[in-house]
Every structure is written in C-alpha cells, then in structure tokens.
Scaffold this active site. Sequence first.
Site, PDB file in Angstrom:
ATOM      1  N   SER A  15      45.335  41.535  33.636  1.00 12.56           N
ATOM      2  CA  SER A  15      45.947  40.345  33.916  1.00 12.56           C
ATOM      3  C   SER A  15      46.490  39.015  32.660  1.00 12.56           C
ATOM      4  O   SER A  15      47.027  38.731  32.607  1.00 12.56           O
ATOM      5  CB  SER A  15      45.718  39.509  35.256  1.00 12.56           C
ATOM      6  N   LYS A  42      47.712  52.982  31.831  1.00 15.97           N
ATOM      7  CA  LYS A  42      47.686  51.001  32.435  1.00 15.97           C
ATOM      8  C   LYS A  42      48.457  50.708  30.605  1.00 15.97           C
ATOM      9  O   LYS A  42      49.147  49.810  30.079  1.00 15.97           O
ATOM     10  CB  LYS A  42      46.619  49.675  32.002  1.00 15.97           C
ATOM     11  N   LYS A  86      35.437  43.794  39.195  1.00 16.47           N
ATOM     12  CA  LYS A  86      35.944  42.846  39.585  1.00 16.47           C
ATOM     13  C   LYS A  86      35.998  42.238  41.266  1.00 16.47           C
ATOM     14  O   LYS A  86      35.372  40.851  41.665  1.00 16.47           O
ATOM     15  CB  LYS A  86      37.472  42.690  38.735  1.00 16.47           C
ATOM     16  N   LYS A 128      31.596  32.694  40.619  1.00 18.27           N
ATOM     17  CA  LYS A 128      31.072  33.461  41.676  1.00 18.27           C
ATOM     18  C   LYS A 128      29.543  33.818  40.728  1.00 18.27           C
ATOM     19  O   LYS A 128      28.907  33.690  41.135  1.00 18.27           O
ATOM     20  CB  LYS A 128      31.581  35.089  42.331  1.00 18.27           C
ATOM     21  N   SER A 172      47.076  36.415  39.055  1.00 16.72           N
ATOM     22  CA  SER A 172      46.661  37.160  38.897  1.00 16.72           C
ATOM     23  C   SER A 172      45.910  39.124  40.009  1.00 16.72           C
ATOM     24  O   SER A 172      46.449  38.649  41.052  1.00 16.72           O
ATOM     25  CB  SER A 172      44.893  36.922  38.278  1.00 16.72           C
ATOM     26  N   ARG A 173      46.296  40.418  39.441  1.00 17.84           N
ATOM     27  CA  ARG A 173      46.102  41.798  40.167  1.00 17.84           C
ATOM     28  C   ARG A 173      44.443  41.068  41.184  1.00 17.84           C
ATOM     29  O   ARG A 173      44.100  40.817  41.605  1.00 17.84           O
ATOM     30  CB  ARG A 173      45.932  42.387  39.571  1.00 17.84           C
ATOM     31  N   THR A 192      40.876  34.005  56.636  1.00 15.78           N
ATOM     32  CA  THR A 192      39.613  34.707  56.061  1.00 15.78           C
ATOM     33  C   THR A 192      38.620  33.596  57.133  1.00 15.78           C
ATOM     34  O   THR A 192      38.062  33.789  58.035  1.00 15.78           O
ATOM     35  CB  THR A 192      39.078  34.668  54.964  1.00 15.78           C
ATOM     36  N   ARG A 251      35.155  38.017  54.577  1.00 14.90           N
ATOM     37  CA  ARG A 251      34.605  39.487  53.816  1.00 14.90           C
ATOM     38  C   ARG A 251      33.180  39.335  53.586  1.00 14.90           C
ATOM     39  O   ARG A 251      32.902  38.890  53.478  1.00 14.90           O
ATOM     40  CB  ARG A 251      35.782  39.772  52.887  1.00 14.90           C
TER      41      ARG A 251
END
Length: 332
Positions: A15, A42, A86, A128, A172-173, A192, A251
């Site tokens: 992305s 890709k 990712k 993160k 983004s993907r 969530t 998750r």
Amino acid sequence: MLSNSTILVTGGTGSFGHAFVPMTLQKYNPKKIVILSRDEMKQWEMAKLFKDDPRIRFFLGDIRDRERLYRALDGVDYVVHAAATKIVPTAEYNPFECIKTNVIGAMNLIDACIDKRVKRVVALSTDKASSPINLYGASKLASDKLFVAGNAYSGGHVTSFAVVRYGNVMGSRGSVIPFFVSIRDKGTLPITDPRMTRFMISLEQGVELVWHAFDDMVGGEIYVKKIPSMKVTDVARVIAPDACQEVIGIRPGEKLHEQMIGIEDSPFTFEYDEHFKILPSINDWASSEERIKDGKKVDPDFVYSSEKNDEWMADDELSRWLDSNSEKLGAF
C-alpha cells in the site's frame, strides 16, 4: 533532495509503495525508482500502472537475501524500507519467519546500504513498536533500534538512517476501513472492543512524513506525525450507519489503543508544529542541537496514544475521505 536521484523501495508493491511511487514521481522527478519485493504477481500488476514510465524498475528479491540486496542497491542514492511481516496473528503463529524478515532483513539492509554508500535510509515503523505486546511490535522495535544504532555502526561511511512511525493507515491492505467497507452490506460489523481507538493517517500523509524525514534527518531520529484519533465504533457507524455492531473480543496480540510514543521515550522527545521527533538515547544524540533544531522538549510524563489524543477525527471528515477514496476501497 530526491530530484534526479535513484530511490529503492523495499516491499514497494504494498500500500505504501502504491502511494509513494506516483507522488514522488510527480513532486521530485527522480532519475529512477526501484521496487524491490518478493511477490512477482504484485510486481506484474503494479508494472501495468507504470508501463510507459522509464523511471520505474522492478527487482525481484527478498531482504532476507543479503547478496540480492547488494545487487539491488547498485547506484542507489536513497532507500525507503517498507518490507515487513506485518499481520499480528501471522507473526504470532510464524515467529521464526517474522524475525527473519523484520530483524535479520533489517540487519542485511543496514549492512548493504553502508557498503554500497547509500546516502540516506528511512525505515517505516509502527505504533506497535512502542511498548510492544506482540511479536510484530517487538520485532519492529528491534528493527527501529537497529536503524538508529546503524548511524554509529556506519562509522565514517556516508550512510545515515532514520525511522518514521505511524499508526492505522486509512485504506491500507488489512486495515479496518476496507474490511468494514467490504462487509457493510451484510448488516453486521464485528467490533473487537467498543472502547477501542485508533490513530487515523492517510497514505499520502505517510509519504509526506517520509519526504520530511529525508530532508530533515541527521541520523537516528524517529519521526511521529501528529494525527487525529477515532473510536472504532464511530468508524463502523460512519461506514455502515444502519448495520449492527457485534462485539467479538480482542484478537491475540491486539492492543486496545494505539501508542506511538511511550513515557520511556519522553525524555528524548521533541515537539514540532506537525510532528514529534524521538532522538536516540545513545551517544548523547538527544542533546544534539543539529538534531533538535527548533523543537520543544515534551513534558517528562508525555505519552502519545490514541485514547489520550488532543485531536479527534469528525464523522464528516471521515465521510469525505471515504467518498474521495471509494474507487480504491472498492478494489479490496
């Protein structure tokens, strides 16, 4: 700076690469942009978008492959490091593979860039990596530390390294917005946790932060853009106002809120009009006037997290963004 230069983008078919390449071609007219990635399909699809542009080159390879990196970096002036494992659950269940890409791949790239006399390298990080609770975040924290220390590791060589860090990239993907868009007609959106918040940054803003890093960096800086936050329940409501929201639980490895600067980094963090800059704690670089420039030191207890943000994205702002990006979102 990037004008008439050769730029290599690792993981450039993702992305970020799809935004960085056309924006950089238009603004800087570089001599060449080399896309390094390991997914031939890709590359094939992306090549169709730039088939008539002689400035674009594709290079099949993996950052795990040290020798291939040395070949790819021939004649390269600047590098954007976007390649990474990712997806949080994928990293949790495939830890060896995550480390090979995110940590060993970073080491390979640092070595190759130094030896090939690349001028400047900007590595993409993630929220993160700040106080990580999952392997992806921990591996990116290690990567950030490697790129920061790479400025000392390079010794008298010409190569400088910096990092840019941002949170949830809109559209983004794998991110929540295209996911919600893809299932909004089903009548129910999974949430969530109703307390969950996320930073909201566009790909274009991410590209502009990378440009700024290239222009501003001395070496070792971590750049964090000031961006608004939004509750995930509000994102879902704007995308599908008539849909029900079903709470499914967080998750494994997922954070309730995004954090980009932790309290441990506050002694080394400086504020600017549109971003923050975390300076290295090593080698007294945090007191370097050349790196600080016109920055103002943040408070000792400063934390930059999505739930404590001073700026929040309004519903109509997200709606306008969705309308202007509807074609892109429909491709997911």
